[in-house]
Each structure stands twice: as C-alpha cells, then as structure tokens.
Write a protein that holds these residues in place. Structure first.
Motif, PDB file in Angstrom:
ATOM      1  N   THR A  45      37.826  28.943  37.989  1.00  0.00           N
ATOM      2  CA  THR A  45      36.651  28.400  37.308  1.00  0.00           C
ATOM      3  C   THR A  45      36.671  26.876  37.372  1.00  0.00           C
ATOM      4  O   THR A  45      35.647  26.250  37.676  1.00  0.00           O
ATOM      5  N   VAL A  46      37.828  26.271  37.121  1.00  0.00           N
ATOM      6  CA  VAL A  46      37.916  24.811  37.201  1.00  0.00           C
ATOM      7  C   VAL A  46      37.722  24.339  38.643  1.00  0.00           C
ATOM      8  O   VAL A  46      37.017  23.347  38.878  1.00  0.00           O
ATOM      9  N   LEU A  47      38.283  25.036  39.614  1.00  0.00           N
ATOM     10  CA  LEU A  47      38.053  24.648  41.011  1.00  0.00           C
ATOM     11  C   LEU A  47      36.565  24.742  41.355  1.00  0.00           C
ATOM     12  O   LEU A  47      36.043  23.890  42.085  1.00  0.00           O
ATOM     13  N   SER A  48      35.885  25.739  40.821  1.00  0.00           N
ATOM     14  CA  SER A  48      34.429  25.838  41.022  1.00  0.00           C
ATOM     15  C   SER A  48      33.723  24.640  40.408  1.00  0.00           C
ATOM     16  O   SER A  48      32.806  24.071  41.017  1.00  0.00           O
ATOM     17  N   CYS A  49      34.132  24.257  39.206  1.00  0.00           N
ATOM     18  CA  CYS A  49      33.533  23.085  38.564  1.00  0.00           C
ATOM     19  C   CYS A  49      33.775  21.828  39.400  1.00  0.00           C
ATOM     20  O   CYS A  49      32.865  21.009  39.575  1.00  0.00           O
ATOM     21  N   ASN A  77      38.072  29.900  49.280  1.00  0.00           N
ATOM     22  CA  ASN A  77      39.114  28.916  49.563  1.00  0.00           C
ATOM     23  C   ASN A  77      40.331  28.962  48.642  1.00  0.00           C
ATOM     24  O   ASN A  77      41.363  28.383  48.975  1.00  0.00           O
ATOM     25  N   HIS A  78      40.190  29.605  47.489  1.00  0.00           N
ATOM     26  CA  HIS A  78      41.324  29.680  46.553  1.00  0.00           C
ATOM     27  C   HIS A  78      41.801  31.122  46.372  1.00  0.00           C
ATOM     28  O   HIS A  78      42.902  31.472  46.757  1.00  0.00           O
ATOM     29  N   ASP A  79      40.972  31.954  45.789  1.00  0.00           N
ATOM     30  CA  ASP A  79      41.330  33.349  45.546  1.00  0.00           C
ATOM     31  C   ASP A  79      40.038  34.147  45.450  1.00  0.00           C
ATOM     32  O   ASP A  79      39.099  33.714  44.770  1.00  0.00           O
ATOM     33  N   LYS A  80      39.997  35.295  46.087  1.00  0.00           N
ATOM     34  CA  LYS A  80      38.763  36.091  46.099  1.00  0.00           C
ATOM     35  C   LYS A  80      38.357  36.548  44.701  1.00  0.00           C
ATOM     36  O   LYS A  80      37.204  36.906  44.481  1.00  0.00           O
ATOM     37  N   ARG A  81      39.290  36.498  43.733  1.00  0.00           N
ATOM     38  CA  ARG A  81      38.969  36.884  42.355  1.00  0.00           C
ATOM     39  C   ARG A  81      38.669  35.689  41.468  1.00  0.00           C
ATOM     40  O   ARG A  81      38.524  35.833  40.252  1.00  0.00           O
TER      41      ARG A  81
END
Length: 147
Positions: A102-106, A125-129
């Motif tokens: 969630t923070v990476l999305s932000c 790019n990080h994790d499919k979940r």
C-alpha cells in the motif's frame, strides 16, 4: 549513502525504495539510511532495537489502515523526498505485502501514476498480493487525491 539497497524497486520516477517484511530474513548488504515501518507496539518492540539507523513508525494494524491518516501521509511523502535526495530507504511491515504494498502504491502516485495504475504497478513490481484489502485500495485513492 546511496540509493542502492539490495532488493529495492525503482518507482516510475526513477526513485528507488526497498519494500520488505520484518518477519522475513533480514537482507544482506548495507543498512538503510532511513526506514519507515508499519505496525503496532508489538511489532515495534520485537524489531526496533535491531535497527541502528534513522527510522519512523506508523501505527498501522495488519490488514487495516493507518490510525492517523494525515501523519501517515506526511511520513510517506517524507520517505519519497529522502529517496529523491539519494538516501537508501526502505518500508516494511511484518509480512512485507499488504501494508508495504500500500505504501509503495502511494509512493508510485507521488511518481505520477493514478491510484489504480499505482496499485497495478505495486502488484507487478513488488508482490502480486500488494494492497491486500479493498479499504487499502481506497486509501491509495485517498492518498493520491491529497496532492
């Protein structure tokens, strides 16, 4: 100091941030210059004493949202600014998936992506979940609208 922590992902604007799980083996290589950690008092008690670098914590229960949205937003923006200045930064929760994603999305919204694009980016790019719950996805939207 450098922007090259092992396992870091490159955001769409070229800034690098490592996302990881505190409950997983600690990565090899240099320590971060700064870390932003997501969790409650129990996670902090278990891991904070192991860290000898500058850090901040956001009170953020697993599968939920930060308890103080404005403070969380300020700290995420600060993480992005530190990375943009060339600091090696990381973000982590216990598992390294939902809250961290969630923070990476932000961070990706700060790089210019829409909230939906940012969630897709984190999942690719990080994790499919990444961004595990509908309310975490909505929170990325809230975060992006605050700019």
């Amino acid at each position: 100091m450098g922007n090259s922590l092992p396992g870091a992902v490159e955001l769409p604007d070229g800034i690098k941030v490592r996302g990881r799980g505190l409950g997983r083996p600690w990565p090899d290589g240099p320590s971060p210059d700064f870390g932003l950690y997501l969790g409650g008092a129990k996670l902090r008690r278990k891991h904070d004493h192991k860290m000898d670098w500058e850090r901040a914590w956001i009170r953020w229960p697993d599968f939920l949202l930060p308890t103080d949205w404005a403070d969380a937003r300020r700290r995420i923006v600060d993480l992005h600014e530190r990375a943009a200045r060339g600091e090696g930064v990381e973000v982590a929760c216990y598992g390294g998936v939902g809250r961290t994603g969630t923070v990476l999305s932000c961070l990706a919204t700060l790089s210019g992506l829409s909230a939906d694009e940012a969630v897709a980016w984190a999942r690719a790019n990080h994790d499919k979940r990444s961004v595990e719950t509908p309310w975490q996805r909505r929170w990325v939207g809230w975060f992006a609208r605050q700019a």
